[in-house]
Design a protein around this motif. Sequence first.
Motif, PDB file in Angstrom:
ATOM      1  N   UNK A  42     -23.296  46.743  -5.906  1.00  0.00           N
ATOM      2  CA  UNK A  42     -24.668  46.316  -5.639  1.00  0.00           C
ATOM      3  C   UNK A  42     -25.642  47.357  -6.138  1.00  0.00           C
ATOM      4  N   UNK A  43     -26.695  47.594  -5.388  1.00  0.00           N
ATOM      5  CA  UNK A  43     -27.744  48.525  -5.820  1.00  0.00           C
ATOM      6  C   UNK A  43     -27.291  49.980  -5.805  1.00  0.00           C
ATOM      7  N   UNK A  44     -26.365  50.333  -4.917  1.00  0.00           N
ATOM      8  CA  UNK A  44     -25.965  51.735  -4.743  1.00  0.00           C
ATOM      9  C   UNK A  44     -25.190  52.255  -5.957  1.00  0.00           C
ATOM     10  N   UNK A  45     -24.130  51.564  -6.336  1.00  0.00           N
ATOM     11  CA  UNK A  45     -23.294  51.927  -7.478  1.00  0.00           C
ATOM     12  C   UNK A  45     -22.834  53.399  -7.448  1.00  0.00           C
ATOM     13  N   UNK A  46     -22.319  53.797  -6.288  1.00  0.00           N
ATOM     14  CA  UNK A  46     -21.814  55.162  -6.110  1.00  0.00           C
ATOM     15  C   UNK A  46     -20.562  55.134  -5.242  1.00  0.00           C
TER      16      UNK A  46
END
Length: 137
Positions: A42-46
Amino acid sequence: MKVLMSIRTEYTNKILDKIKLYELRKKPFNENVDTVIIYSSGKVKKVVGEFKIDEIIKDSPDNIWNLGEEVLGINKKSFYEYFKNSEFAYAIKIKDVIKYDIPKDLSDFGIKKAPQSFCYIKEDDKRRWIRKIKKEQ
């Protein structure tokens, strides 16, 4: 052995907050895995943390659902959509959750692209990652 697993951000947060006690999958691991490294998609991508595997339960979706919405961390509609046409469901029981103070990049694990579901972490990649963390401290 460790795997890096892509998990939606909403479920990642529930795991790190120790609300979601099982991670659900349609397919089992082919190797003997003891640790899951969490990639928050999602938005985090970590890479945000990891957990140990207590046990893996293989059963029908109906029987897995009976573990309870509160520990599965998913609503009934989403659960049955995910397991639609699946004979078996796999519930990975989570223990010893570690949230990383500083989220990591996939490249820290020798991975170029996020896996659709999960990928195995090779021993060489794990050693490289440990060396990098020690240098950062």
